[in-house]
Design an enzyme around this catalytic site. Structure first.
Site, PDB file in Angstrom:
ATOM      1  N   HIS A   1      -3.231   3.291  -7.175  1.00  0.00           N
ATOM      2  CA  HIS A   1      -2.389   2.842  -6.035  1.00  0.00           C
ATOM      3  C   HIS A   1      -2.854   3.514  -4.756  1.00  0.00           C
ATOM      4  O   HIS A   1      -2.170   4.408  -4.250  1.00  0.00           O
ATOM      5  CB  HIS A   1      -0.919   3.165  -6.326  1.00  0.00           C
ATOM      6  CG  HIS A   1       0.072   2.462  -5.433  1.00  0.00           C
ATOM      7  ND1 HIS A   1       0.360   2.873  -4.160  1.00  0.00           N
ATOM      8  CD2 HIS A   1       0.857   1.380  -5.654  1.00  0.00           C
ATOM      9  CE1 HIS A   1       1.291   2.078  -3.628  1.00  0.00           C
ATOM     10  NE2 HIS A   1       1.604   1.171  -4.512  1.00  0.00           N
TER      11      HIS A   1
ATOM     12  N   ILE B   1      -2.001   5.620  -1.423  1.00  0.00           N
ATOM     13  CA  ILE B   1      -0.679   5.524  -0.806  1.00  0.00           C
ATOM     14  C   ILE B   1       0.352   5.784  -1.884  1.00  0.00           C
ATOM     15  O   ILE B   1       0.288   5.194  -2.977  1.00  0.00           O
ATOM     16  CB  ILE B   1      -0.464   4.127  -0.176  1.00  0.00           C
ATOM     17  CG1 ILE B   1      -1.463   3.917   0.977  1.00  0.00           C
ATOM     18  CG2 ILE B   1       0.972   3.973   0.312  1.00  0.00           C
ATOM     19  CD1 ILE B   1      -1.356   2.564   1.646  1.00  0.00           C
TER      20      ILE B   1
ATOM     21  N   GLY C   1       6.251   3.541  -2.957  1.00  0.00           N
ATOM     22  CA  GLY C   1       7.608   3.711  -2.424  1.00  0.00           C
ATOM     23  C   GLY C   1       8.628   3.923  -3.520  1.00  0.00           C
ATOM     24  O   GLY C   1       9.558   4.729  -3.362  1.00  0.00           O
ATOM     25  N   VAL C   2       8.461   3.260  -4.646  1.00  0.00           N
ATOM     26  CA  VAL C   2       9.437   3.427  -5.735  1.00  0.00           C
ATOM     27  C   VAL C   2       9.468   4.870  -6.225  1.00  0.00           C
ATOM     28  O   VAL C   2      10.501   5.328  -6.723  1.00  0.00           O
ATOM     29  CB  VAL C   2       9.175   2.485  -6.921  1.00  0.00           C
ATOM     30  CG1 VAL C   2       9.416   1.038  -6.517  1.00  0.00           C
ATOM     31  CG2 VAL C   2       7.786   2.647  -7.491  1.00  0.00           C
TER      32      VAL C   2
ATOM     33  N   GLU D   1      12.485   7.603  -6.610  1.00  0.00           N
ATOM     34  CA  GLU D   1      12.668   8.504  -7.744  1.00  0.00           C
ATOM     35  C   GLU D   1      12.846   9.951  -7.275  1.00  0.00           C
ATOM     36  O   GLU D   1      13.696  10.677  -7.797  1.00  0.00           O
ATOM     37  CB  GLU D   1      11.476   8.383  -8.692  1.00  0.00           C
ATOM     38  CG  GLU D   1      11.535   9.272  -9.916  1.00  0.00           C
ATOM     39  CD  GLU D   1      12.681   8.953 -10.861  1.00  0.00           C
ATOM     40  OE1 GLU D   1      13.118   7.786 -10.910  1.00  0.00           O
ATOM     41  OE2 GLU D   1      13.147   9.892 -11.541  1.00  0.00           O
TER      42      GLU D   1
HETATM   43  C1  BDE Z   1       3.100   0.854   5.710  1.00  0.00           C
HETATM   44  C2  BDE Z   1       4.469   1.085   5.729  1.00  0.00           C
HETATM   45  C3  BDE Z   1       5.119   1.358   4.546  1.00  0.00           C
HETATM   46  N1  BDE Z   1       4.462   1.397   3.398  1.00  0.00           N
HETATM   47  C4  BDE Z   1       3.118   1.167   3.365  1.00  0.00           C
HETATM   48  C5  BDE Z   1       2.442   0.883   4.508  1.00  0.00           C
HETATM   49  C6  BDE Z   1       0.964   0.621   4.452  1.00  0.00           C
HETATM   50  O1  BDE Z   1       0.265   0.831   5.413  1.00  0.00           O
HETATM   51  N2  BDE Z   1       0.428   0.152   3.306  1.00  0.00           N
HETATM   52  N3  BDE Z   1      -0.905  -0.082   3.230  1.00  0.00           N
HETATM   53  C7  BDE Z   1      -1.437  -0.484   2.107  1.00  0.00           C
HETATM   54  C8  BDE Z   1      -2.855  -0.757   1.991  1.00  0.00           C
HETATM   55  C9  BDE Z   1      -3.343  -1.055   0.747  1.00  0.00           C
HETATM   56  C10 BDE Z   1      -4.682  -1.314   0.613  1.00  0.00           C
HETATM   57 BR1  BDE Z   1      -5.316  -1.746  -1.114  1.00  0.00          BR
HETATM   58  C11 BDE Z   1      -5.562  -1.292   1.683  1.00  0.00           C
HETATM   59  O2  BDE Z   1      -6.896  -1.554   1.495  1.00  0.00           O
HETATM   60  C12 BDE Z   1      -5.055  -0.965   2.937  1.00  0.00           C
HETATM   61 BR2  BDE Z   1      -6.208  -0.880   4.432  1.00  0.00          BR
HETATM   62  C13 BDE Z   1      -3.696  -0.691   3.095  1.00  0.00           C
HETATM   63  O3  BDE Z   1      -3.207  -0.394   4.326  1.00  0.00           O
END
Ligand code: BDE
Length: 150
Positions: free
Chosen positions: A56, A62, A65-66, A70
């Site tokens: 992940h 990242i 969020g879950v 927790e």
């Molecule tokens: C923003 C606000 C709340 N939660 C997550 C975010 C966020 O920026 N997620 N980003 C995920 C993400 C996943 C992949 Br794979 C990727 O290649 C990229 Br560039 C991302 O920003």
């Protein structure tokens, strides 16, 4: 119910005494304060070695969020056990529901999450908790949790 404030750090051994969770599902590293019956603050240091980062995501670590939800629930569990210590070792606190969850910013390696959880109400044995997660003074997630001893 006492109204003691417990300001000392509650270390990982005490967390593991109170919670049944074990690797890789312990989502708090330290409890910073407990105001019994009212609120709790706990922290998690997020490391690149977290097992969930393997998937992940493989090229973009990242925190799910879950798993912050927790962490909020586990901090809430510490609060509930300190508030009703007769339940320590005799009952489990079951996570019963969640409302109003929001994930506002991505959390990753090197971040230190501060969870703050407060009792909103206890009605018919159901605890309703308001929770936030902050990193560097900025709110990254929030939710309302429901839980019950059983
Ligand atoms: C923003 C606000 C709340 N939660 C997550 C975010 C966020 O920026 N997620 N980003 C995920 C993400 C996943 C992949 Br794979 C990727 O290649 C990229 Br560039 C991302 O920003």
């Amino acid at each position: 119910m006492s109204d003691a404030i417990i300001p000392e750090n509650i270390d990982i051994n005490e967390i593991l005494r109170l919670l049944p969770h074990r690797y890789p599902f312990v989502m708090i590293d330290r409890v910073l304060s407990v105001d019994v019956g009212k609120h709790v603050e706990a922290l998690k240091n997020v490391s690149i070695n977290e097992p969930f980062f393997q998937g992940h995501f493989p090229e973009k670590p990242i925190m799910p969020g879950v798993l912050m939800l927790e962490g909020m629930a586990q901090a809430g569990g510490i609060l509930a056990f300190y508030s009703q210590p007769e339940n320590i070792g005799t009952k489990l606190l079951y996570f019963a529901g969640i409302d109003k969850a929001r994930f506002r910013k991505p959390v990753g390696p090197g971040d230190q999450i501060i969870y703050r959880v407060e009792v909103l109400k206890i009605k018919r044995g159901i605890w309703k908790l308001g929770a936030t997660a902050n990193v560097d003074g900025q709110k990254v997630a929030e939710a309302e949790l429901m839980a019950a001893f059983g």
